[in-house]
Write a protein that holds these residues in place. Sequence first.
Motif, short mmCIF file in Angstrom:
data_model
loop_
_atom_site.label_atom_id
_atom_site.label_comp_id
_atom_site.label_asym_id
_atom_site.label_seq_id
_atom_site.Cartn_x
_atom_site.Cartn_y
_atom_site.Cartn_z
N ASP A 80 0.87 -1.17 0.00
CA ASP A 80 0.00 0.00 0.00
C ASP A 80 0.91 1.23 0.00
O ASP A 80 2.14 1.10 -0.14
N LEU A 81 0.32 2.41 0.12
CA LEU A 81 1.11 3.63 0.00
C LEU A 81 2.06 3.84 1.17
O LEU A 81 2.92 4.73 1.11
N GLY A 82 1.94 3.04 2.21
CA GLY A 82 2.88 3.12 3.33
C GLY A 82 4.03 2.14 3.21
O GLY A 82 4.79 1.95 4.16
N HIS A 148 14.50 -6.94 -5.87
CA HIS A 148 13.59 -5.96 -5.30
C HIS A 148 13.20 -6.36 -3.88
O HIS A 148 13.18 -7.54 -3.52
N CYS A 149 12.91 -5.35 -3.10
CA CYS A 149 12.53 -5.58 -1.71
C CYS A 149 11.53 -4.51 -1.27
O CYS A 149 11.39 -3.46 -1.91
N THR A 150 10.84 -4.83 -0.21
CA THR A 150 9.87 -3.91 0.38
C THR A 150 10.50 -3.24 1.60
O THR A 150 11.47 -3.75 2.16
N LEU A 151 9.93 -2.13 2.02
CA LEU A 151 10.33 -1.49 3.27
C LEU A 151 9.07 -0.92 3.90
O LEU A 151 8.45 0.01 3.36
N LEU A 152 8.67 -1.50 5.05
CA LEU A 152 7.44 -1.10 5.71
C LEU A 152 7.66 0.20 6.47
O LEU A 152 8.37 0.25 7.48
N TYR A 153 7.02 1.24 5.98
CA TYR A 153 7.10 2.56 6.62
C TYR A 153 5.86 2.82 7.48
O TYR A 153 5.97 3.03 8.68
N SER A 154 4.69 2.75 6.87
CA SER A 154 3.45 2.97 7.62
C SER A 154 2.31 2.17 7.00
O SER A 154 1.19 2.66 6.86
N ALA A 155 2.58 0.93 6.61
CA ALA A 155 1.58 0.10 5.95
C ALA A 155 0.42 -0.23 6.89
O ALA A 155 0.58 -0.25 8.11
N ASP A 156 -0.74 -0.50 6.31
CA ASP A 156 -1.93 -0.87 7.08
C ASP A 156 -1.80 -2.34 7.47
O ASP A 156 -2.14 -3.24 6.70
N ARG A 157 -1.34 -2.59 8.70
CA ARG A 157 -1.07 -3.97 9.12
C ARG A 157 -2.36 -4.76 9.33
O ARG A 157 -2.36 -5.99 9.24
N SER A 158 -3.48 -4.09 9.64
CA SER A 158 -4.75 -4.81 9.79
C SER A 158 -5.22 -5.35 8.44
O SER A 158 -5.72 -6.47 8.35
N LEU A 160 -3.19 -6.03 5.95
CA LEU A 160 -2.20 -7.07 5.63
C LEU A 160 -2.62 -8.40 6.25
O LEU A 160 -2.63 -9.44 5.58
N THR A 161 -3.01 -8.37 7.53
CA THR A 161 -3.41 -9.59 8.22
C THR A 161 -4.68 -10.17 7.63
O THR A 161 -4.84 -11.39 7.51
N ALA A 162 -5.61 -9.29 7.23
CA ALA A 162 -6.91 -9.75 6.73
C ALA A 162 -6.81 -10.46 5.40
O ALA A 162 -7.59 -11.38 5.12
N VAL A 163 -5.87 -10.07 4.55
CA VAL A 163 -5.82 -10.65 3.20
C VAL A 163 -4.75 -11.72 3.03
O VAL A 163 -4.86 -12.55 2.12
N LEU A 164 -3.75 -11.76 3.90
CA LEU A 164 -2.69 -12.76 3.74
C LEU A 164 -3.02 -14.01 4.55
O LEU A 164 -2.36 -14.34 5.54
N SER A 178 4.87 -19.12 1.33
CA SER A 178 5.44 -17.99 2.06
C SER A 178 5.79 -18.43 3.48
O SER A 178 5.20 -19.37 4.01
N VAL A 179 6.74 -17.74 4.08
CA VAL A 179 7.14 -18.01 5.46
C VAL A 179 6.61 -16.87 6.33
O VAL A 179 7.12 -15.75 6.25
N PRO A 180 5.57 -17.09 7.14
CA PRO A 180 5.01 -16.01 7.95
C PRO A 180 6.04 -15.47 8.95
O PRO A 180 6.83 -16.23 9.52
N SER A 181 6.02 -14.17 9.14
CA SER A 181 6.93 -13.51 10.08
C SER A 181 6.20 -12.37 10.75
O SER A 181 5.33 -11.73 10.15
N PRO A 182 6.54 -12.07 12.01
CA PRO A 182 5.98 -10.88 12.66
C PRO A 182 6.54 -9.63 11.98
O PRO A 182 7.74 -9.55 11.72
N VAL A 183 5.68 -8.69 11.66
CA VAL A 183 6.11 -7.48 10.95
C VAL A 183 5.81 -6.24 11.77
O VAL A 183 5.00 -6.27 12.71
#
Length: 344
Positions: A80-82, A148-158, A160-164, A178-183
């Motif tokens: 997302d934009l964060g 390529h890689c991601t960098l979580l700045y201010s993503a909507d973690r709720s 993220l949890t709902a769709v993954l 995928s390997v689940p990890s705490p983010v």
Amino acid sequence: TGLILLSRSTDVYQNLALEDWIDSNVDLQQRHILLLCRNRPAVVIGRHQNPWTECDLSAMRSAGIPLARRRSGGGTVFHDLGNLNLTFFTSKKAYDRQRNLRVITEGLRRIRPQLDVRATARFDILLNGHFKISGSASRLSRKSSYHHCTLLYSADRSALTAVLRPSCPGIQSNATPSVPSPVTNLLDHVPTLQWEELLDSLAHQYRTEFNLGAASTFVDPDDKSAFPGLTQTAAELRSWEWMFGKTPQFSVQATLDLVEDGSLAHGSGRLRMTIKKGVIESCELDVPADWLPQRLCSDLGSVLIGERFCRHRAAAALATLLRCENGALQSRLRNLSDTLVAAM
């Protein structure tokens, strides 16, 4: 020589197509390129993954969140934009993921020295030794490469949890899981960190790490004169044939609860399906003969063969069969059809 590109687009398909365009059209033997972009909410799976096991497609459809399959391997991520996306392009010979990740970790330490950020052997970046703030994937061509890689700045973690989470239980597949990890988000730990400050520091560290005089340039993937052919690539990435049809072959096994309207009669059956290129290749139903004749079970399985593994397609195909029956058999067939579609 080097170049830092900042995409003006927030469309996930355009930005993935821009990666492909750079990899295919730019001579990377003597040039380093860093692409920075962010996307509106989307779920991005790896090239060899199964979308039905990686994400909740129904929840995504309800929320208007699209699915995208990238060309590289690796696991599923939420954009997302964060979330900042960084893509490092270079020759295959100069490919070095740990060096690229050092750009990020050192760039973060440069502006917030107190941050405990470290790259792992899996090419993730952890904050405080536990929380994942970045994941990686890459693609190697004959002469070029990109990481390529991601960098979580201010993503909507709720979100993220709902769709993954899986759409369909009972799937057996050799697709890459995928390997689940705490983010966590950077902004949760350093609330004063500004977006532009982050971008400037990463660009500075990229130039320092690779000893480049890299200029920063905004680009628009929608500019057909600058990126001829990119629109067609984005259209391919949007297609069902790419997003779902490229899924490695898998099978589904499920127990079906058999009920009858207005009756206490109930039982159970078994469903076995094989799906190849996103299309149902075989469908076997094991239902007690005293509940539904074998003829109807065979007909029900047959009408699904050749259909996409999709609830809506399956329901439409089964509706045709239902119209051919009546009375108690139609009621039981309808309930079995509904249960079967729910299992998908």
